[in-house]
Design a protein around this motif. Structure first.
Motif, PDB file in Angstrom:
ATOM      1  N   ALA A  82      37.080  46.692  45.544  1.00 39.90           N
ATOM      2  CA  ALA A  82      37.751  46.029  43.766  1.00 39.90           C
ATOM      3  C   ALA A  82      38.612  46.564  42.927  1.00 39.90           C
ATOM      4  O   ALA A  82      39.794  46.458  42.589  1.00 39.90           O
ATOM      5  CB  ALA A  82      36.253  45.838  43.117  1.00 39.90           C
ATOM      6  N   ALA A  86      42.588  45.741  42.061  1.00 43.70           N
ATOM      7  CA  ALA A  86      43.399  46.289  40.807  1.00 43.70           C
ATOM      8  C   ALA A  86      44.619  46.671  40.719  1.00 43.70           C
ATOM      9  O   ALA A  86      45.344  46.190  40.283  1.00 43.70           O
ATOM     10  CB  ALA A  86      42.116  46.990  39.724  1.00 43.70           C
ATOM     11  N   GLY A  91      43.385  38.559  44.581  1.00 44.77           N
ATOM     12  CA  GLY A  91      42.098  38.240  44.124  1.00 44.77           C
ATOM     13  C   GLY A  91      41.471  38.433  45.466  1.00 44.77           C
ATOM     14  O   GLY A  91      39.835  38.765  44.782  1.00 44.77           O
ATOM     15  N   VAL A  94      38.474  41.183  46.601  1.00 44.68           N
ATOM     16  CA  VAL A  94      36.821  40.923  45.571  1.00 44.68           C
ATOM     17  C   VAL A  94      36.516  40.066  46.209  1.00 44.68           C
ATOM     18  O   VAL A  94      35.237  40.176  46.551  1.00 44.68           O
ATOM     19  CB  VAL A  94      36.834  40.193  44.231  1.00 44.68           C
TER      20      VAL A  94
ATOM     21  N   THR B   7      45.581  47.590  30.485  1.00 43.27           N
ATOM     22  CA  THR B   7      44.906  48.167  31.432  1.00 43.27           C
ATOM     23  C   THR B   7      44.987  49.351  31.197  1.00 43.27           C
ATOM     24  O   THR B   7      44.506  50.353  33.043  1.00 43.27           O
ATOM     25  CB  THR B   7      47.172  47.923  32.363  1.00 43.27           C
ATOM     26  N   TRP B  11      41.555  51.022  33.819  1.00 47.28           N
ATOM     27  CA  TRP B  11      41.557  52.563  34.464  1.00 47.28           C
ATOM     28  C   TRP B  11      40.613  53.481  33.821  1.00 47.28           C
ATOM     29  O   TRP B  11      40.188  54.251  34.862  1.00 47.28           O
ATOM     30  CB  TRP B  11      43.546  52.864  34.922  1.00 47.28           C
ATOM     31  N   ILE B  14      37.049  52.237  35.131  1.00 42.85           N
ATOM     32  CA  ILE B  14      37.272  53.247  36.868  1.00 42.85           C
ATOM     33  C   ILE B  14      36.785  54.620  36.949  1.00 42.85           C
ATOM     34  O   ILE B  14      36.317  55.062  37.603  1.00 42.85           O
ATOM     35  CB  ILE B  14      38.359  51.805  37.669  1.00 42.85           C
ATOM     36  N   LEU B  53      34.138  47.697  39.279  1.00 43.40           N
ATOM     37  CA  LEU B  53      33.565  46.591  38.914  1.00 43.40           C
ATOM     38  C   LEU B  53      34.393  45.706  37.355  1.00 43.40           C
ATOM     39  O   LEU B  53      35.567  44.717  37.032  1.00 43.40           O
ATOM     40  CB  LEU B  53      32.819  45.478  39.881  1.00 43.40           C
ATOM     41  N   VAL B  56      37.498  46.336  36.850  1.00 40.72           N
ATOM     42  CA  VAL B  56      38.931  45.438  37.814  1.00 40.72           C
ATOM     43  C   VAL B  56      38.282  44.393  36.374  1.00 40.72           C
ATOM     44  O   VAL B  56      39.434  43.966  36.462  1.00 40.72           O
ATOM     45  CB  VAL B  56      38.266  44.612  38.953  1.00 40.72           C
ATOM     46  N   ILE B  59      41.275  44.714  33.663  1.00 40.52           N
ATOM     47  CA  ILE B  59      42.493  44.800  34.180  1.00 40.52           C
ATOM     48  C   ILE B  59      42.863  42.791  34.366  1.00 40.52           C
ATOM     49  O   ILE B  59      43.813  42.939  33.829  1.00 40.52           O
ATOM     50  CB  ILE B  59      42.499  46.053  34.901  1.00 40.52           C
ATOM     51  N   GLN B  60      42.208  42.718  35.190  1.00 42.90           N
ATOM     52  CA  GLN B  60      43.168  41.030  35.413  1.00 42.90           C
ATOM     53  C   GLN B  60      42.602  40.436  34.706  1.00 42.90           C
ATOM     54  O   GLN B  60      43.485  39.046  34.873  1.00 42.90           O
ATOM     55  CB  GLN B  60      41.755  41.214  37.189  1.00 42.90           C
ATOM     56  N   ALA B  65      40.216  36.214  40.141  1.00 43.73           N
ATOM     57  CA  ALA B  65      39.524  37.496  40.481  1.00 43.73           C
ATOM     58  C   ALA B  65      38.390  38.658  38.975  1.00 43.73           C
ATOM     59  O   ALA B  65      37.613  39.177  39.620  1.00 43.73           O
ATOM     60  CB  ALA B  65      40.479  38.326  41.057  1.00 43.73           C
TER      61      ALA B  65
END
Lengths: 122, 129
Positions: A82, A86, A91, A94, B7, B11, B14, B53, B56, B59-60, B65
Motif C-alpha cells: 500500500a 501511495a 494502483g 493495492v 497528501t 502521510w 501512514i 491503507l 493511501v 492520498i489517492q 486505487a
C-alpha cells in the motif's frame, strides 16, 4: 531473573530505528517518486518490524509462535504494498496488497488446522 | 492546495500506522507466551495496516486505487481476527502451555477440562520480572 537480553535487544532496536529514521536505507526505489526520502524511511520502519517478526519466526519456542509470525508478516507486506502504491501512484500495488492479505489469511487458517491435527477438509 | 493538504494528512496517517506496526511487532518479540503475543500482534498490526491503507486512500482520493485500499481495509479487518482466533484455538487444543503468570484459563474451564499446568521455567522463552 534479570538478564542482559532485554537491554541488548532494546539497544539493537534503538540503533536500528535511529539508522532508519536519520539516514534512510538505500532501497532501490523506482524513478519518479515525489518524496523519496520519506518513502525510504517508511519502508525502513516496515523492514524493521518485519525483522522483529523474522526473529520470532526463526526463534519461536513453539509452532504456534511461528504461525503467528507468518500471519503478521503477511499483513505487514500488505501495508508495504500500500505504501508503494501511495508513493508511485500505481494502483496495481493495492491489488497485490489485497491478494497477499487474503492469501496470508488462508495460510494462517490452514496452518492452524494443521497445528490442531485435523485434515484440511474437516 | 487541497491536494497538498490531503497528501500531508495521508502521510501523517501512514506514519501513525507504521508506529502501530512497529509496536505490535515489538510485542510479538517481547511478550511471554503465544496467547499474549497473538493478541498484541494481531490488534496492533491490524490497526497499523488499516491506518496505512486509510492514508493511501486519503492520498489517492476517490479513484480506483483509493477505493481498492478501502476494500483492503475491509478484508484485513474481517480476516485478521478470524485467523488469530483459529490460531489461538488450535494452539490451546494442541497443548501449547501458557506462561507461568497465567491466573486462570477460561477456555479449559468452559470445556470442563482441567486448566493446563503452566510452563516449567526454562521451557518458555520468557524471563521472570
Amino acid at each position: 531473573m534479570w538478564s542482559w537480553r532485554v537491554p541488548i535487544g532494546a539497544a539493537v532496536l534503538a540503533a536500528g530505528l535511529a539508522y532508519v529514521l536519520v539516514q534512510p536505507p538505500p532501497f532501490p526505489l523506482p524513478e519518479g517518486i515525489a518524496y523519496p526520502a520519506l518513502v525510504a524511511r517508511a519502508l525502513g520502519v516496515l523492514v524493521l518490524a518485519a525483522a522483529l517478526c523474522l526473529f520470532r519466526l526463526f526463534g519461536g519456542p513453539t509452532a504456534a509462535d511461528r504461525i503467528v509470525a507468518i500471519d503478521m508478516l503477511g499483513i505487514l507486506i500488505a501495508g508495504l504494498c500500500a505504501i508503494l502504491a501511495a508513493a508511485t501512484g500505481h494502483g496495481w500495488y493495492v491489488d497485490i496488497a489485497i491478494a497477499w492479505a487474503l492469501l496470508s489469511f488462508i495460510a494462517a487458517l490452514a496452518l492452524a488446522k494443521h497445528l490442531e491435527g485435523r485434515a484440511y477438509d474437516d | 492546495m487541497m491536494t497538498d493538504v490531503l497528501t500531508i494528512l495521508g502521510w501523517c496517517i501512514i506514519a501513525v500506522g507504521l508506529f502501530f506496526d512497529l509496536v505490535g511487532c515489538l510485542g510479538l518479540v517481547r511478550l511471554p507466551d503465544v496467547y499474549n503475543r497473538l493478541q498484541a500482534a494481531t490488534k496492533c498490526v491490524t490497526l497499523g495496516t488499516c491506518a496505512v491503507l486509510l492514508g493511501v486512500f486519503v492520498i489517492q482520493g476517490i479513484s480506483a486505487a483509493g477505493l481498492k485500499a478501502l476494500l483492503c481495509i475491509v478484508f484485513v479487518v474481517l480476516t485478521a481476527p478470524v485467523g488469530a482466533h483459529a490460531i489461538a484455538r488450535a494452539g490451546h487444543r494442541a497443548g501449547v502451555k501458557p506462561t507461568e503468570r497465567m491466573v486462570w484459563d477460561d477456555y479449559a474451564d468452559a470445556q470442563g477440562l482441567e486448566p493446563k499446568p503452566p510452563a516449567q521455567s526454562g521451557e518458555s522463552d520468557h524471563e521472570e520480572a
